[in-house]
Design a protein around this motif. Structure first.
Motif, PDB file in Angstrom:
ATOM      1  N   THR A 124     -26.715 123.506  24.235  1.00 54.52           N
ATOM      2  CA  THR A 124     -26.137 122.182  24.126  1.00 54.52           C
ATOM      3  C   THR A 124     -24.400 122.082  23.682  1.00 54.52           C
ATOM      4  OG1 THR A 124     -26.693 121.080  22.288  1.00 54.52           O
ATOM      5  CG2 THR A 124     -27.133 120.360  24.399  1.00 54.52           C
ATOM      6  N   GLY A 125     -24.148 123.010  22.334  1.00 49.23           N
ATOM      7  CA  GLY A 125     -22.693 123.400  22.353  1.00 49.23           C
ATOM      8  C   GLY A 125     -21.998 122.468  21.595  1.00 49.23           C
ATOM      9  N   ALA A 126     -20.876 122.448  21.444  1.00 48.06           N
ATOM     10  CA  ALA A 126     -20.469 121.752  20.198  1.00 48.06           C
ATOM     11  C   ALA A 126     -19.145 121.120  20.937  1.00 48.06           C
ATOM     12  CB  ALA A 126     -19.794 122.697  19.290  1.00 48.06           C
ATOM     13  N   HIS A 127     -18.517 119.938  20.374  1.00 46.94           N
ATOM     14  CA  HIS A 127     -17.148 119.315  20.369  1.00 46.94           C
ATOM     15  C   HIS A 127     -16.850 119.053  19.468  1.00 46.94           C
ATOM     16  CE1 HIS A 127     -18.454 115.745  17.682  1.00 46.94           C
ATOM     17  NE2 HIS A 127     -19.838 115.997  17.654  1.00 46.94           N
ATOM     18  N   ARG A 283     -23.371 120.072  18.232  1.00 49.69           N
ATOM     19  CA  ARG A 283     -24.503 118.959  18.751  1.00 49.69           C
ATOM     20  C   ARG A 283     -25.402 119.114  18.541  1.00 49.69           C
ATOM     21  NH1 ARG A 283     -21.908 116.922  24.585  1.00 49.69           N
ATOM     22  NH2 ARG A 283     -23.114 114.972  23.929  1.00 49.69           N
ATOM     23  N   LEU A 284     -26.448 118.685  17.501  1.00 46.94           N
ATOM     24  CA  LEU A 284     -27.602 118.448  17.191  1.00 46.94           C
ATOM     25  C   LEU A 284     -28.940 117.466  17.673  1.00 46.94           C
ATOM     26  CD1 LEU A 284     -26.209 119.618  13.892  1.00 46.94           C
ATOM     27  CD2 LEU A 284     -27.370 121.750  15.615  1.00 46.94           C
ATOM     28  N   THR A 384      -5.729 103.944   6.534  1.00 47.96           N
ATOM     29  CA  THR A 384      -5.962 104.821   7.742  1.00 47.96           C
ATOM     30  C   THR A 384      -7.927 104.396   8.245  1.00 47.96           C
ATOM     31  OG1 THR A 384      -4.654 106.374   6.623  1.00 47.96           O
ATOM     32  CG2 THR A 384      -6.056 107.076   8.314  1.00 47.96           C
ATOM     33  N   VAL A 385      -7.383 104.475  10.107  1.00 51.93           N
ATOM     34  CA  VAL A 385      -9.013 104.404  10.322  1.00 51.93           C
ATOM     35  C   VAL A 385      -9.893 105.594  10.553  1.00 51.93           C
ATOM     36  CG1 VAL A 385      -9.472 103.383  12.267  1.00 51.93           C
ATOM     37  CG2 VAL A 385      -7.949 102.338  11.980  1.00 51.93           C
ATOM     38  N   VAL A 386     -11.169 105.378   9.866  1.00 49.65           N
ATOM     39  CA  VAL A 386     -12.571 106.700   9.837  1.00 49.65           C
ATOM     40  C   VAL A 386     -12.979 106.615  10.492  1.00 49.65           C
ATOM     41  CG1 VAL A 386     -13.128 107.508   7.808  1.00 49.65           C
ATOM     42  CG2 VAL A 386     -11.501 107.107   7.123  1.00 49.65           C
ATOM     43  N   CYS A 387     -13.624 105.107  11.128  1.00 42.67           N
ATOM     44  CA  CYS A 387     -14.479 104.819  11.982  1.00 42.67           C
ATOM     45  C   CYS A 387     -13.490 104.060  12.955  1.00 42.67           C
ATOM     46  CB  CYS A 387     -15.853 104.498  11.520  1.00 42.67           C
ATOM     47  SG  CYS A 387     -16.791 103.939  13.201  1.00 42.67           S
ATOM     48  N   ARG A 388     -13.102 104.869  14.236  1.00 42.79           N
ATOM     49  CA  ARG A 388     -12.518 103.940  15.317  1.00 42.79           C
ATOM     50  C   ARG A 388     -12.887 103.727  15.539  1.00 42.79           C
ATOM     51  NH1 ARG A 388      -8.298 109.015  17.607  1.00 42.79           N
ATOM     52  NH2 ARG A 388      -8.054 107.059  19.181  1.00 42.79           N
ATOM     53  N   CYS A 389     -14.988 103.266  16.080  1.00 46.70           N
ATOM     54  CA  CYS A 389     -15.907 102.647  17.337  1.00 46.70           C
ATOM     55  C   CYS A 389     -15.087 101.418  16.080  1.00 46.70           C
ATOM     56  CB  CYS A 389     -16.810 103.213  17.432  1.00 46.70           C
ATOM     57  SG  CYS A 389     -16.506 104.548  18.584  1.00 46.70           S
ATOM     58  N   GLU A 390     -15.938 101.133  14.680  1.00 46.79           N
ATOM     59  CA  GLU A 390     -16.460  99.503  14.610  1.00 46.79           C
ATOM     60  C   GLU A 390     -14.398  99.657  13.802  1.00 46.79           C
ATOM     61  OE1 GLU A 390     -18.507  98.053  13.635  1.00 46.79           O
ATOM     62  OE2 GLU A 390     -19.449  99.290  15.773  1.00 46.79           O
ATOM     63  N   GLU A 391     -13.788 100.686  13.833  1.00 44.11           N
ATOM     64  CA  GLU A 391     -12.080  99.936  12.546  1.00 44.11           C
ATOM     65  C   GLU A 391     -12.798 100.316  11.973  1.00 44.11           C
ATOM     66  OE1 GLU A 391     -10.706  96.766  14.860  1.00 44.11           O
ATOM     67  OE2 GLU A 391     -10.202  97.885  16.758  1.00 44.11           O
ATOM     68  N   VAL A 392     -13.333 100.911  10.695  1.00 50.32           N
ATOM     69  CA  VAL A 392     -13.584 100.956   9.545  1.00 50.32           C
ATOM     70  C   VAL A 392     -12.203 102.068   9.045  1.00 50.32           C
ATOM     71  CG1 VAL A 392     -15.190 101.510   7.925  1.00 50.32           C
ATOM     72  CG2 VAL A 392     -15.940 100.868  10.111  1.00 50.32           C
ATOM     73  N   ARG A 426     -20.690 110.933  16.565  1.00 49.57           N
ATOM     74  CA  ARG A 426     -19.776 112.110  16.180  1.00 49.57           C
ATOM     75  C   ARG A 426     -17.890 112.260  16.264  1.00 49.57           C
ATOM     76  NH1 ARG A 426     -23.670 110.116  20.734  1.00 49.57           N
ATOM     77  NH2 ARG A 426     -24.913 111.381  20.845  1.00 49.57           N
ATOM     78  N   ILE A 427     -17.182 110.790  15.784  1.00 53.37           N
ATOM     79  CA  ILE A 427     -15.981 111.388  15.601  1.00 53.37           C
ATOM     80  C   ILE A 427     -16.566 111.051  14.454  1.00 53.37           C
ATOM     81  CG2 ILE A 427     -13.955 111.389  16.335  1.00 53.37           C
ATOM     82  CD1 ILE A 427     -15.439 112.476  18.446  1.00 53.37           C
TER      83      ILE A 427
END
Length: 477
Positions: A124-127, A283-284, A384-392, A426-427
């Motif tokens: 499955t590789g990596a990102h 990708r684990l 500084t935003v760390v978690c972009r999905c939840e804007e944390v 994942r990010i």
């Protein structure tokens, strides 16, 4: 046999298994084989000189064409594995049950299939992993992998003036690909200092003799840098991006051996785009769902056969260590051969075993030379935003950690929402773990029982008649 992932490791595994007579199904979530490494234009609009942007292009075309015309290999593209059940849960003799949805990821009519293979190879590789910095969420800030995708898969220039930054040898091919689209690469900024690069790459140089062709690739990248007048600077990092509606400039600063910015060395550079990569995250989720053991470095643990701790399940490529395409090809060949009933000591695997020995050593060298250092958090600001999905933002994570005495990753996620967005960590996952502190082995952001988003309607509408179990051929898995 089922192979998940049609990049270099998966293609090599499928080919090796077919050579031993095994029936193979090869799955990949995207609409073309080749993975992230051999990302290319679609067949509907091919390039006249595709090999110009790819090392080993003839290797890819030979693998793809051989498998594509082989009736014993079914290639299923647009196939997203969303869950793996272990043997006990599956209630079958097969090692695992693999649940897949086939179709466009944004479509509403994906078709469900379930595989219960005699043997499973995970490739499955990596990102990309990108460390956050102030302004990294501005439009125009890309991961290096995204830059490669635009350059190789679309021939799109990200902007007229581009800065590439981060750490690792991957920055070099990214610079070459971006320059090939006509963009002006203003510089490549490697965070590791010369002393770290020497310490990582030069010990026991005789071990690199078998990887002599890498020297040719490096010479090619050096030629590209000279031809396009691209500066390559060590001990520097992009510590901030600036702009209103999109990135307009970046601040590059000198960093010490620990990657902490050195005051007074800041330099502002006007740009249209910035590409950043600080290495890769394997990708684990699928190996973890299958029950595979991990190493302390958080890669899938395998033996000389590429076998995991789960009988009948094998792993190859970047999920076992970030070693590059040559290591992935060698590991894939070994995994497919053994999964189809062979032995790692068979004479026809000698070359692959030797290549694995040579190129998997790159993983340790890359980590020693370019691995992330702890001082990077000093360039973060509270907003500084760390978690972009939840804007944390970083400040919320820091304050929560201090208020709760860093009570644990799960508690931090539930309190701050970091890692609970659509990407499921994942990010930001590894970044959140480092900010919070080392997690317990059983609580990590890599553990995702549902490996990819799916609609409740897709889950509710599963048709039991779509279950597939490919039987063995010629007595092989």
């Amino acid at each position: 046999m089922l192979v998940v992932g049609a990049g270099p490791a998966g293609l090599a595994a499928a080919k090796a298994a077919r050579e031993r007579g095994a029936s193979v199904t090869l799955l990949d979530a995207v609409d073309a084989t080749g993975g992230q490494y051999w990302r290319h234009l679609p067949a509907s609009r091919p390039s006249a000189n595709e090999r110009a942007l790819h090392h080993g292009w003839s290797t890819y075309t030979a693998l793809h064409e051989e498998l594509d015309r082989d009736p014993g290999c079914e290639i299923v593209l647009g196939a997203q594995v969303w869950a793996i059940e272990q043997a006990d849960a599956a209630g079958e003799a097969a090692p695992v049950a693999v649940h897949v949805l086939v179709g466009p990821p944004d479509g509403t009519a994906r078709r469900g299939r379930t595989f219960r293979p005699d043997a499973l190879v995970l490739a499955t590789g990596a990102h990309d992993r990108t460390l956050p910095f102030p302004g990294w969420d501005l439009p125009g800030v890309f991961t290096a992998g995204a830059a490669q995708a635009f350059a190789k898969g679309e021939r799109v220039a990200l902007g007229e003036r581009v800065v590439i930054a981060g750490a690792g040898p991957f920055l070099l091919p990214v610079a070459a690909s971006v320059a090939a689209t006509g963009a002006k690469v203003l510089g490549v900024y490697e965070a590791s200092r010369v002393s770290a690069l020497v310490k990582g790459w030069l010990p026991k140089p005789w071990q690199l003799v078998g990887a002599a062709k890498k020297g040719g690739e490096l010479a090619g990248y050096v030629g590209t840098h000279l031809r396009h007048r691209i500066p390559y600077v060590t001990g520097r990092a992009v510590v901030a991006a600036h702009g209103t509606d999109r990135v307009e400039a970046v601040t590059v600063a000198e960093v010490d051996a620990d990657w902490s910015p050195i005051a007074g060395t800041e330099r502002r550079i006007e740009v249209d785009a910035v590409c950043v990569s600080h290495g890769f995250t394997p990708r684990l989720e699928l190996p973890i769902a299958a029950g595979c053991d991990l190493t302390p470095e958080r890669f899938v643990r395998v033996d000389e056969s590429q076998a995991t701790s789960v009988p009948g399940v094998y792993a190859a490529g970047e999920i076992t260590g970030i070693g590059g395409v040559d290591a992935a090809l060698a590991e894939g060949e070994i995994a497919g051969h053994v999964a189809a009933g062979g032995s790692p000591r068979d004479a026809d695997l000698a070359a692959a075993v030797g290549a694995r020995r040579t190129f998997t050593g790159f993983a340790a060298r890359i980590e020693a030379a370019h691995g992330i250092r702890s001082g990077w958090t000093t360039w973060l600001e509270d907003d500084t935003v760390v978690c972009r999905c939840e804007e944390v933002p970083y400040g919320r994570l820091r304050e929560t950690r201090e208020a709760t005495c860093a009570s644990g990753l799960r508690s931090m996620k539930l309190t701050t929402r970091a890692g609970l967005g659509i990407c499921q960590g994942r990010i930001c996952g590894r970044t959140v773990e480092e900010i919070v502190g080392s997690p317990a082995a059983s609580v990590t952001t890599d553990r995702r029982p549902i490996a990819s988003p799916l609609r409740l309607g897709e889950l509710a509408g599963r048709d039991p008649n779509t279950i597939t179990h490919r039987p063995s051929e010629k007595g092989h898995p």
